[in-house]
Write a protein that holds these residues in place. Structure first.
Motif, PDB file in Angstrom:
ATOM      1  N   HIS A 268       0.826  -1.208   0.000  1.00 42.04           N
ATOM      2  CA  HIS A 268       0.000   0.000   0.000  1.00 42.04           C
ATOM      3  C   HIS A 268       0.864   1.262   0.000  1.00 42.04           C
ATOM      4  O   HIS A 268       0.707   2.149  -0.830  1.00 42.04           O
ATOM      5  N   LYS A 269       1.826   1.298   0.945  1.00 42.39           N
ATOM      6  CA  LYS A 269       2.641   2.516   1.076  1.00 42.39           C
ATOM      7  C   LYS A 269       3.722   2.619   0.001  1.00 42.39           C
ATOM      8  O   LYS A 269       4.370   3.653  -0.118  1.00 42.39           O
ATOM      9  N   LEU A 270       3.937   1.536  -0.724  1.00 48.67           N
ATOM     10  CA  LEU A 270       4.966   1.571  -1.776  1.00 48.67           C
ATOM     11  C   LEU A 270       4.347   1.737  -3.168  1.00 48.67           C
ATOM     12  O   LEU A 270       5.044   1.638  -4.176  1.00 48.67           O
ATOM     13  N   SER A 271       3.047   1.974  -3.195  1.00 54.17           N
ATOM     14  CA  SER A 271       2.321   2.027  -4.473  1.00 54.17           C
ATOM     15  C   SER A 271       2.929   3.012  -5.457  1.00 54.17           C
ATOM     16  O   SER A 271       3.116   2.693  -6.635  1.00 54.17           O
TER      17      SER A 271
ATOM     18  N   ALA B 267      -0.791 -11.784  -5.015  1.00 55.89           N
ATOM     19  CA  ALA B 267      -1.559 -10.535  -4.925  1.00 55.89           C
ATOM     20  C   ALA B 267      -1.927 -10.089  -3.513  1.00 55.89           C
ATOM     21  O   ALA B 267      -2.150  -8.903  -3.288  1.00 55.89           O
ATOM     22  N   GLY B 268      -2.047 -10.998  -2.538  1.00 57.95           N
ATOM     23  CA  GLY B 268      -2.393 -10.607  -1.166  1.00 57.95           C
ATOM     24  C   GLY B 268      -3.668  -9.790  -1.124  1.00 57.95           C
ATOM     25  O   GLY B 268      -4.741 -10.237  -1.538  1.00 57.95           O
ATOM     26  N   THR B 269      -3.576  -8.537  -0.649  1.00 59.06           N
ATOM     27  CA  THR B 269      -4.753  -7.665  -0.563  1.00 59.06           C
ATOM     28  C   THR B 269      -5.215  -7.178  -1.945  1.00 59.06           C
ATOM     29  O   THR B 269      -6.277  -6.575  -2.056  1.00 59.06           O
ATOM     30  N   GLY B 270      -4.359  -7.350  -2.942  1.00 61.38           N
ATOM     31  CA  GLY B 270      -4.730  -6.912  -4.295  1.00 61.38           C
ATOM     32  C   GLY B 270      -4.381  -5.468  -4.595  1.00 61.38           C
ATOM     33  O   GLY B 270      -4.691  -4.966  -5.679  1.00 61.38           O
TER      34      GLY B 270
ATOM     35  N   LYS C 253      -6.967   0.481 -13.925  1.00 63.39           N
ATOM     36  CA  LYS C 253      -7.441   1.442 -14.922  1.00 63.39           C
ATOM     37  C   LYS C 253      -6.373   1.789 -15.945  1.00 63.39           C
ATOM     38  O   LYS C 253      -6.653   2.463 -16.934  1.00 63.39           O
ATOM     39  N   GLU C 254      -5.160   1.371 -15.693  1.00 64.98           N
ATOM     40  CA  GLU C 254      -4.044   1.793 -16.551  1.00 64.98           C
ATOM     41  C   GLU C 254      -3.777   0.799 -17.682  1.00 64.98           C
ATOM     42  O   GLU C 254      -3.198   1.169 -18.681  1.00 64.98           O
ATOM     43  N   VAL C 255      -4.154  -0.480 -17.460  1.00 66.22           N
ATOM     44  CA  VAL C 255      -3.746  -1.526 -18.403  1.00 66.22           C
ATOM     45  C   VAL C 255      -4.969  -2.182 -19.068  1.00 66.22           C
ATOM     46  O   VAL C 255      -6.101  -1.975 -18.635  1.00 66.22           O
ATOM     47  N   ARG C 256      -4.686  -3.000 -20.091  1.00 67.71           N
ATOM     48  CA  ARG C 256      -5.796  -3.683 -20.780  1.00 67.71           C
ATOM     49  C   ARG C 256      -6.406  -4.744 -19.885  1.00 67.71           C
ATOM     50  O   ARG C 256      -7.614  -4.943 -19.833  1.00 67.71           O
ATOM     51  N   GLN C 257      -5.538  -5.484 -19.197  1.00 67.70           N
ATOM     52  CA  GLN C 257      -6.040  -6.547 -18.326  1.00 67.70           C
ATOM     53  C   GLN C 257      -5.101  -6.756 -17.139  1.00 67.70           C
ATOM     54  O   GLN C 257      -3.888  -6.729 -17.289  1.00 67.70           O
ATOM     55  N   VAL C 258      -5.721  -6.969 -15.962  1.00 69.08           N
ATOM     56  CA  VAL C 258      -4.946  -7.405 -14.796  1.00 69.08           C
ATOM     57  C   VAL C 258      -5.228  -8.889 -14.603  1.00 69.08           C
ATOM     58  O   VAL C 258      -6.379  -9.327 -14.649  1.00 69.08           O
ATOM     59  N   ILE C 259      -4.150  -9.659 -14.432  1.00 72.69           N
ATOM     60  CA  ILE C 259      -4.300 -11.046 -13.985  1.00 72.69           C
ATOM     61  C   ILE C 259      -3.818 -11.050 -12.540  1.00 72.69           C
ATOM     62  O   ILE C 259      -2.716 -10.592 -12.250  1.00 72.69           O
ATOM     63  N   SER C 260      -4.663 -11.548 -11.646  1.00 72.07           N
ATOM     64  CA  SER C 260      -4.319 -11.500 -10.235  1.00 72.07           C
ATOM     65  C   SER C 260      -4.372 -12.913  -9.669  1.00 72.07           C
ATOM     66  O   SER C 260      -5.268 -13.684 -10.007  1.00 72.07           O
ATOM     67  N   ASN C 261      -3.406 -13.240  -8.814  1.00 69.94           N
ATOM     68  CA  ASN C 261      -3.372 -14.600  -8.267  1.00 69.94           C
ATOM     69  C   ASN C 261      -2.805 -14.607  -6.853  1.00 69.94           C
ATOM     70  O   ASN C 261      -1.933 -13.816  -6.510  1.00 69.94           O
ATOM     71  N   ASP C 262      -3.315 -15.525  -6.047  1.00 69.12           N
ATOM     72  CA  ASP C 262      -2.713 -15.802  -4.735  1.00 69.12           C
ATOM     73  C   ASP C 262      -3.221 -17.176  -4.327  1.00 69.12           C
ATOM     74  O   ASP C 262      -4.357 -17.532  -4.635  1.00 69.12           O
ATOM     75  N   PHE C 263      -2.398 -17.964  -3.629  1.00 73.37           N
ATOM     76  CA  PHE C 263      -2.906 -19.300  -3.303  1.00 73.37           C
ATOM     77  C   PHE C 263      -3.663 -19.356  -1.974  1.00 73.37           C
ATOM     78  O   PHE C 263      -4.166 -20.403  -1.612  1.00 73.37           O
TER      79      PHE C 263
ATOM     80  N   TYR D 211      -8.705 -16.486   1.046  1.00 75.98           N
ATOM     81  CA  TYR D 211      -9.233 -15.159   1.414  1.00 75.98           C
ATOM     82  C   TYR D 211      -8.739 -14.109   0.419  1.00 75.98           C
ATOM     83  O   TYR D 211      -9.461 -13.180   0.071  1.00 75.98           O
ATOM     84  N   SER D 212      -7.501 -14.276  -0.031  1.00 77.22           N
ATOM     85  CA  SER D 212      -6.948 -13.318  -0.981  1.00 77.22           C
ATOM     86  C   SER D 212      -7.661 -13.449  -2.332  1.00 77.22           C
ATOM     87  O   SER D 212      -7.951 -12.436  -2.998  1.00 77.22           O
ATOM     88  N   PHE D 213      -7.949 -14.675  -2.719  1.00 80.33           N
ATOM     89  CA  PHE D 213      -8.720 -14.915  -3.944  1.00 80.33           C
ATOM     90  C   PHE D 213     -10.057 -14.167  -3.868  1.00 80.33           C
ATOM     91  O   PHE D 213     -10.456 -13.467  -4.812  1.00 80.33           O
ATOM     92  N   VAL D 214     -10.728 -14.269  -2.724  1.00 84.19           N
ATOM     93  CA  VAL D 214     -12.023 -13.593  -2.550  1.00 84.19           C
ATOM     94  C   VAL D 214     -11.853 -12.075  -2.684  1.00 84.19           C
ATOM     95  O   VAL D 214     -12.612 -11.408  -3.397  1.00 84.19           O
ATOM     96  N   LEU D 215     -10.845 -11.533  -2.012  1.00 81.14           N
ATOM     97  CA  LEU D 215     -10.623 -10.083  -2.080  1.00 81.14           C
ATOM     98  C   LEU D 215     -10.371  -9.646  -3.526  1.00 81.14           C
ATOM     99  O   LEU D 215     -10.906  -8.645  -3.989  1.00 81.14           O
ATOM    100  N   ASN D 216      -9.570 -10.434  -4.232  1.00 82.06           N
ATOM    101  CA  ASN D 216      -9.230 -10.059  -5.605  1.00 82.06           C
ATOM    102  C   ASN D 216     -10.365 -10.299  -6.594  1.00 82.06           C
ATOM    103  O   ASN D 216     -10.499  -9.564  -7.573  1.00 82.06           O
ATOM    104  N   LYS D 217     -11.197 -11.323  -6.346  1.00 80.16           N
ATOM    105  CA  LYS D 217     -12.392 -11.513  -7.183  1.00 80.16           C
ATOM    106  C   LYS D 217     -13.238 -10.244  -7.107  1.00 80.16           C
ATOM    107  O   LYS D 217     -13.872  -9.847  -8.075  1.00 80.16           O
ATOM    108  N   ASN D 218     -13.247  -9.630  -5.930  1.00 80.01           N
ATOM    109  CA  ASN D 218     -14.011  -8.398  -5.797  1.00 80.01           C
ATOM    110  C   ASN D 218     -13.245  -7.192  -6.349  1.00 80.01           C
ATOM    111  O   ASN D 218     -13.697  -6.524  -7.281  1.00 80.01           O
ATOM    112  N   TYR D 219     -12.053  -6.924  -5.809  1.00 82.11           N
ATOM    113  CA  TYR D 219     -11.360  -5.680  -6.161  1.00 82.11           C
ATOM    114  C   TYR D 219     -10.861  -5.652  -7.607  1.00 82.11           C
ATOM    115  O   TYR D 219     -10.762  -4.597  -8.214  1.00 82.11           O
ATOM    116  N   ILE D 220     -10.506  -6.825  -8.147  1.00 80.54           N
ATOM    117  CA  ILE D 220      -9.937  -6.852  -9.500  1.00 80.54           C
ATOM    118  C   ILE D 220     -10.970  -7.305 -10.547  1.00 80.54           C
ATOM    119  O   ILE D 220     -11.225  -6.612 -11.524  1.00 80.54           O
ATOM    120  N   GLU D 221     -11.561  -8.487 -10.316  1.00 76.58           N
ATOM    121  CA  GLU D 221     -12.450  -9.030 -11.365  1.00 76.58           C
ATOM    122  C   GLU D 221     -13.764  -8.254 -11.458  1.00 76.58           C
ATOM    123  O   GLU D 221     -14.284  -8.029 -12.549  1.00 76.58           O
TER     124      GLU D 221
END
Ligand SMILES: C[S@@+](CC[C@H](N)C(=O)[O-])C[C@H]1O[C@@H](n2cnc3c(N)ncnc32)[C@H](O)[C@@H]1O
Length: 333
Positions: free
Chosen positions: A8-11, A36-39, A47-57, A60-70
């Motif tokens: 977050h702070k290194l964004s 991806a962790g928190t995503g 918003k900057e790229v054509r597509q984000v692919i996000s992954n974490d094993f 809970y992280s999958f759930v967060l990213n399904k929301n924030y990314i997908e």
């Protein structure tokens, strides 16, 4: 969410470095956030790229990213759904209250009794709504992510879930309120996976690969087990004082495996630009990383001083320094 290794702070540092290496226009690029962790990193590029692919094993992280990314279109009836979930009468028979709250006799206190009951009530309703088709996939992950974020705010822990605190801390005494986990609305479609990084890398391709693996031996599956338990909501027998479930172990948290694992990842990556975040206290030394990356293309390093992740005093800490050096290792493959 206060997450170990959160970027977050290194964004700004990450974003400006990516732009300076790849160029000013990323709009036709595929950006992959493989750990991806928190995503938060993928969110910054959504918003900057054509597509984000996000992954974490971690699930809970999958759930967060399904929301924030997908999720990228407006959620229908968002406010009404949140309101309805907040207003249901509480049940006492749910898994969290029965196993992780003091009032049930579990001898564990990860949440206050009322908050544990509320988390159960909401989690069960979300599942029922999904089964009855009252909500679609987007709404489902939006509500689950909202539940995880809101539950984390009232957890009675020293930041991570390795143990609970004996007395309810102030933030844990506050009443749980379900709040929406808002995401960026965006025209593009994005992809989210829940796989081991080294497995997934063999099946995807793109332009920019951002890598942020764990730095040390602390496994995310044990430190954030409660988030997995709420997200999966499967029955199991919680064991011992902490009630930890069985959890998967990452090879990136093992001195014996990390170098081999990392080299395989770089070797198999079908991406032109690779960025690795790592700090100066990680299991791999800077020289280890450099030796591996230089084998596969043009390499250079960017560095920034950074305020480290802080847990409460109650957690055992090996390092006393409050700042650390964060690196972005850059490879043009
Ligand atoms: C340093 S954290 C990433 C933090 C993230 N960049 C953020 O800002 O929230 C490392 C992540 O890697 C995940 N992880 C660990 N081993 C993995 C593996 N083999 N494959 C995929 N994800 C893994 C962990 O679950 C954890 O979320």
């Amino acid at each position: 969410m206060n997450y170990i290794g959160s970027k977050h702070k290194l964004s700004d540092f990450i974003k400006s470095t990516v732009y300076s290496v790849v160029g000013n226009d990323l709009s036709d690029k595929i950006f992959c956030d493989l750990f991806a962790g928190t995503g938060i990193v993928g969110r910054n590029f959504k918003k900057e790229v054509r597509q984000v692919i996000s992954n974490d094993f971690e699930y809970y992280s999958f759930v967060l990213n399904k929301n924030y990314i997908e999720n990228h279109l407006e959620i229908q009836n968002k406010e009404e759904l949140i309101q309805e979930l907040n207003d249901f009468p509480l049940i006492e028979s749910g898994f969290i209250y029965q196993n992780y709250c003091l009032g049930s006799g579990s001898e564990r206190q990860y949440f206050s009794d009322e908050n544990g009951k509320k988390i159960d009530t909401i989690r069960i309703k979300i599942q029922k709504w999904k089964q009855n088709n009252k909500i679609n996939d987007s709404q489902y992950y939006f509500l689950l992510a909202s539940l995880l974020e809101s539950a984390d705010k009232v957890a009675n822990t020293a930041s991570v879930y390795g143990a609970f605190l004996k007395h309810l801390k102030k933030s844990a005494q506050k009443e749980f309120v379900l709040e929406s986990a808002d995401f960026e609305i965006n025209d593009n479609e994005h992809l989210v996976f829940n796989q081991d990084s080294n497995e997934l890398i063999q099946h995807i391709q793109g332009d920019i690969l951002y890598l942020d693996p764990p730095y040390n031996t602390r496994q995310y599956g044990s430190n954030y087990h409660m988030l997995n338990t709420i997200a999966k909501y499967e029955q199991f027998e919680p064991k011992g004082k902490t009630g930890l479930p069985k959890y998967q172990k990452s090879k990136y948290c093992s001195k014996n495996f990390v170098l081999q694992e990392f080299e395989n990842l770089i070797k198999n990556a079908d991406f032109e630009y690779i960025f690795l975040s790592y700090n100066n206290e990680g299991l791999m030394s800077i020289a280890d990383v450099q030796n591996i990356m230089t084998k596969y293309g043009n390499y250079h390093l960017e560095k920034i001083d950074y305020q480290r992740f802080k847990a409460d005093k109650t957690e055992n800490r090996n390092h006393k320094a409050t700042t650390t050096e964060e690196y972005l290792h850059i490879l043009i493959k």
